[in-house]
Scaffold this motif. Structure first.
Motif, short mmCIF file in Angstrom:
data_model
loop_
_atom_site.label_atom_id
_atom_site.label_comp_id
_atom_site.label_asym_id
_atom_site.label_seq_id
_atom_site.Cartn_x
_atom_site.Cartn_y
_atom_site.Cartn_z
N ALA B 25 -2.61 -3.27 10.61
CA ALA B 25 -1.89 -4.54 10.80
C ALA B 25 -2.66 -5.69 10.16
CB ALA B 25 -1.69 -4.79 12.29
N ASP B 26 -3.98 -5.68 10.29
CA ASP B 26 -4.81 -6.72 9.68
C ASP B 26 -4.63 -6.77 8.17
OD1 ASP B 26 -5.97 -7.93 11.84
OD2 ASP B 26 -7.72 -6.60 11.90
N LEU B 27 -4.45 -5.59 7.59
CA LEU B 27 -4.34 -5.50 6.13
C LEU B 27 -2.90 -5.73 5.66
CD1 LEU B 27 -6.28 -4.78 3.78
CD2 LEU B 27 -5.48 -2.43 3.98
N GLY B 28 -1.92 -5.27 6.47
CA GLY B 28 -0.52 -5.48 6.12
C GLY B 28 0.14 -4.30 5.42
N PHE B 29 -0.64 -3.29 5.12
CA PHE B 29 -0.09 -2.08 4.50
C PHE B 29 -1.12 -0.96 4.63
CE2 PHE B 29 -2.36 -4.55 1.34
CZ PHE B 29 -3.22 -3.64 0.77
N GLY B 30 -0.67 0.27 4.48
CA GLY B 30 -1.67 1.34 4.52
C GLY B 30 -1.09 2.70 4.85
N HIS B 31 -2.02 3.67 4.90
CA HIS B 31 -1.65 5.07 5.17
C HIS B 31 -1.61 5.29 6.67
CE1 HIS B 31 -3.59 5.69 1.07
NE2 HIS B 31 -2.41 6.26 0.92
N ILE B 32 -0.66 4.67 7.33
CA ILE B 32 -0.73 4.73 8.77
C ILE B 32 -0.07 5.97 9.37
CG2 ILE B 32 1.27 3.19 9.10
CD1 ILE B 32 -0.49 2.07 11.53
N GLY B 33 0.99 6.46 8.71
CA GLY B 33 1.71 7.62 9.27
C GLY B 33 0.81 8.81 9.52
N GLY B 34 0.08 9.20 8.48
CA GLY B 34 -0.79 10.37 8.57
C GLY B 34 -2.10 10.10 9.30
N SER B 35 -2.37 8.82 9.56
CA SER B 35 -3.53 8.50 10.40
C SER B 35 -3.17 8.75 11.87
CB SER B 35 -3.94 7.03 10.23
OG SER B 35 -4.48 6.81 8.94
N LEU B 36 -1.96 8.35 12.25
CA LEU B 36 -1.59 8.43 13.66
C LEU B 36 -1.38 9.88 14.12
CD1 LEU B 36 0.77 5.33 13.97
CD2 LEU B 36 -1.65 5.55 14.60
N SER B 37 -1.09 10.79 13.20
CA SER B 37 -0.81 12.16 13.64
C SER B 37 -2.07 12.97 13.96
CB SER B 37 0.05 12.90 12.58
OG SER B 37 -0.50 12.79 11.30
N VAL B 38 -3.26 12.48 13.58
CA VAL B 38 -4.48 13.24 13.86
C VAL B 38 -5.30 12.65 15.02
CG1 VAL B 38 -4.74 14.21 11.54
CG2 VAL B 38 -5.77 11.99 12.07
N VAL B 39 -4.75 11.64 15.66
CA VAL B 39 -5.51 10.88 16.66
C VAL B 39 -5.96 11.74 17.84
CG1 VAL B 39 -5.17 9.13 18.46
CG2 VAL B 39 -4.68 8.58 16.07
N GLU B 40 -5.05 12.53 18.40
CA GLU B 40 -5.43 13.32 19.58
C GLU B 40 -6.52 14.34 19.24
OE1 GLU B 40 -2.40 12.13 19.22
OE2 GLU B 40 -2.09 11.16 21.15
N ALA B 41 -6.40 14.96 18.07
CA ALA B 41 -7.42 15.95 17.68
C ALA B 41 -8.79 15.27 17.51
CB ALA B 41 -7.01 16.67 16.40
N LEU B 42 -8.79 14.07 16.90
CA LEU B 42 -10.05 13.34 16.75
C LEU B 42 -10.63 12.99 18.12
CD1 LEU B 42 -9.22 10.95 13.75
CD2 LEU B 42 -10.86 12.85 13.75
N ALA B 43 -9.75 12.59 19.05
CA ALA B 43 -10.22 12.23 20.39
C ALA B 43 -10.89 13.42 21.08
CB ALA B 43 -9.05 11.71 21.23
N VAL B 44 -10.30 14.59 20.94
CA VAL B 44 -10.89 15.79 21.58
C VAL B 44 -12.22 16.12 20.91
CG1 VAL B 44 -10.59 18.25 22.02
CG2 VAL B 44 -8.65 16.69 22.28
N LEU B 45 -12.26 16.07 19.57
CA LEU B 45 -13.50 16.43 18.86
C LEU B 45 -14.63 15.46 19.22
CD1 LEU B 45 -12.22 17.41 15.28
CD2 LEU B 45 -13.22 18.92 17.02
#
Lengths: 321, 285
Positions: B25-45
């Protein structure tokens, strides 16, 4: 210090055994050393070592891009990787992997691309890299060698152990004309002055160093005195050696590589940037693809013999002001 | 894993998601779709599984994570900042001049990033090399690799898979972020990858498919992978590209998106509400 023992005879040891023996010795000295090959161990001489030390000699199978990435990963966890495959696969086939997974990622890997240029001989055009140095030179911070002699090869393989980033060396697996005395030592980035003469200088690398020495002997009979320089480190270039060569007023570069992107262009840029106006010619493969044949046949086809070089030297001397 | 721990990991995931949305949001654009799909796995790791020391990111015995789908950088950065690898302020610098947080993860720039990625396919080989190096050294540290489903179009992914299997690298776990979309649309329309479970099994992997939004399923799968000796593991994360943000999920081509203020505000509201729900539940356990 190096000593030149050129007499036109061939080396007794082939470069393949120098590679295999040096890798094996380095691995015995340091457990961090790890060598990788892409199903060409029987070609690079490391097959026996692989069978004896599968913990330090890894066969990646026919997957060169994967090999470069794996080598990058090994470097990231503290290993000292050496990789080998044929020159075209060590350079253009796996270029992005070397560029990104090794160079850009800050990893350090030593890459041996064997059978440069016409040395690919009977494997033909698909295996004949005339562009590998152009590609590897374009990687930021990369070090690039074209090896002229087995003593030099053994020394370079040892000395690059602590190099950072991408290091690329090209060498035949067979033998060249013998240039250096056993036990000679060298310096990365410093060219070797093999012969001094006042009429012209040939700055050569790899296969063409021996040819340049033969050419110098022939020309001497006609009273033309040639300087011969082995610019075995093609990048970073030894600008002082270029300036020294420029004192003759005529420079011919000689390489078993396309004249585009190789030693010749690098020396030309150095001359211009140093403000050294000389008569100049790039002698090498004239922007052509490879083809099949014996090395001596291909040297004739692509003009990579002492005889061809003599013509270029004379043409260039004639242009001297 | 008890319910409390599960909720704590859900809270960590929801926090990573909120911080990831803020970065973009700060930047106004980005690779957000594929960032949000790995969040739970990163949290567990990073929340439970990995042996790490954020104050000593180069620790020799640490576990390693390679985000081969390097464009998920924003989610990785949120995770690392929350773990204390670097100050939270850095998250505001994503892709800005002189930043240490570029679009694609870079080991030379960001503390805690173990490998430089972005040229798709390549992280699979570098992670494999790191796993090989660790295994040859007799270390018990593990390597966790994320690849994308679209990324798997790259032949190099399968070269690395072959190698992991041949060399019996049981210290590496591959996660496939099966979010069904690549840059030009649905994977099955652009380059159908077929059945990932069957493919990885055929390559000799211990393979599991889990709900990629369930921290419990992800954790259990990682533990099951630990028990699979003599072969590499693959965990296929069944995910949604843009997970947690309805506006993003609805955009068909949501690989790299414009994230105007109005949409960003709605997204922030949604992910913040999700975080609050988890916190409320956690308070009651």
């Amino acid at each position: 210090m190096y000593k030149v023992v050129f007499d036109g005879s061939r080396e007794k040891a082939d470069h393949k055994s120098v590679y295999a023996n040096t890798i094996q010795a380095l691995a015995a000295e340091d457990e961090k050393i790890i060598a990788l090959d892409a199903d060409l161990m029987n070609s690079s001489g490391t097959f026996k070592f692989w069978k004896e030390h599968p913990d330090q000699m890894i066969n990646v199978g026919v997957a060169e891009a994967n090999m470069m990435g794996i080598a990058g990963g090994l470097s990231a966890v503290g290993r000292i990787p050496y990789v080998h495959t044929f020159g075209p696969f060590a350079s253009r086939r796996s270029f992005d992997q070397t560029f990104i997974s090794i160079g850009y990622a800050g990893n350090s890997v030593r890459i041996f691309g064997s059978d440069p240029g016409v040395c690919a001989a009977f494997n033909g055009g698909t295996h004949m890299p005339f562009e590998d140095m152009a590609l590897m030179r374009a990687i930021p911070g990369a070090t690039v060698f074209d090896i002229s002699d087995a003593v030099l090869l053994g020394w370079v393989l040892r000395d690059i152990k602590s190099n950072e980033g991408v290091t690329y060396l090209r060498s035949t697996r067979k033998s060249f004309l013998k240039i250096y005395e056993e036990g000679s030592t060298f310096e990365q980035g410093k060219a070797n002055l093999l012969r001094e003469g006042k009429d012209a200088a040939v700055i050569a690398c790899g296969l063409m160093v021996g040819e340049a020495m033969l050419a110098a002997e022939e020309l001497a009979k006609e009273g033309i005195e040639l300087t011969v320089i082995d610019m075995f480190t093609v990048k970073p270039l030894d600008h002082e050696a270029v300036a020294k060569a420029a004192e003759t007023g005529a420079i011919v570069t000689a390489e078993n590589h396309n004249i585009i992107g190789g030693l010749g262009e690098s020396v030309a840029a150095s001359l211009l940037e140093q403000g050294l106006p000389v008569a100049f010619k790039r002698h090498g493969v004239m922007d052509r693809f490879g083809q099949v044949g014996a090395v001596d046949y291909l040297q004739e086809v692509y003009g990579l013999t002492a005889k061809d070089l003599i013509v270029s030297v004379k043409e260039t001397i004639a242009k001297k002001k | 894993m008890d319910r409390k721990r599960e909720l704590e990991l859900q809270e960590f995931a929801a926090t990573i998601r909120a911080e990831t949305v803020k970065e973009v949001a700060d930047l106004g654009f980005g690779h957000i779709g594929g960032s949000l799909s790995v969040v739970e796995a990163l949290a567990v790791l990073y929340g439970e599984v990995m042996k790490i020391d954020p104050k000593n990111p180069d620790w020799d015995e640490r576990d390693i994570m390679v985000m081969s789908k390097g464009h998920a950088g924003p989610a990785v950065y949120a995770t690392l900042a929350l773990k204390g690898y670097f100050p939270m302020d850095w998250l505001k610098t994503l892709n800005k001049p002189g930043t240490n947080l570029p679009s694609h993860t870079d080991r030379l720039k960001t503390p805690g990033v173990d490998m430089t990625t972005g040229s798709l396919g390549q992280g699979s080989s570098t992670a494999t090399g790191m796993a090989l190096g660790r295994k040859l050294a007799g270390s018990d540290s593990r390597v966790f690799l994320f690849i994308g489903d679209g990324e798997s179009n790259e032949g190099q992914v399968w070269e690395a898979a072959m190698f992991c299997s041949h060399y019996k690298l049981d210290n590496i776990v591959w996660f496939v972020d099966y979010n069904k979309k690549q840059l030009d649309g649905f994977v099955e329309d652009v380059m159908d990858m077929g059945d990932f479970q069957e493919k990885f099994e055929a390559f000799g992997f211990h393979t599991q498919t889990v709900d990629g939004t369930s921290v419990r399923e992800i954790y259990d799968a990682i533990e099951a992978a630990r028990q699979a000796k003599g072969k590499p593991s693959c965990i296929i994360l069944d995910t949604v590209k843009g997970e947690g943000v309805s506006d993003l999920i609805e955009i068909e081509l949501n690989h790299h998106v414009q994230f105007p203020e109005e949409m960003a505000n709605r997204a922030l509201e949604q992910v913040t509400a999700a975080l609050e729900r988890v916190r409320k539940e956690l308070a009651n356990v």
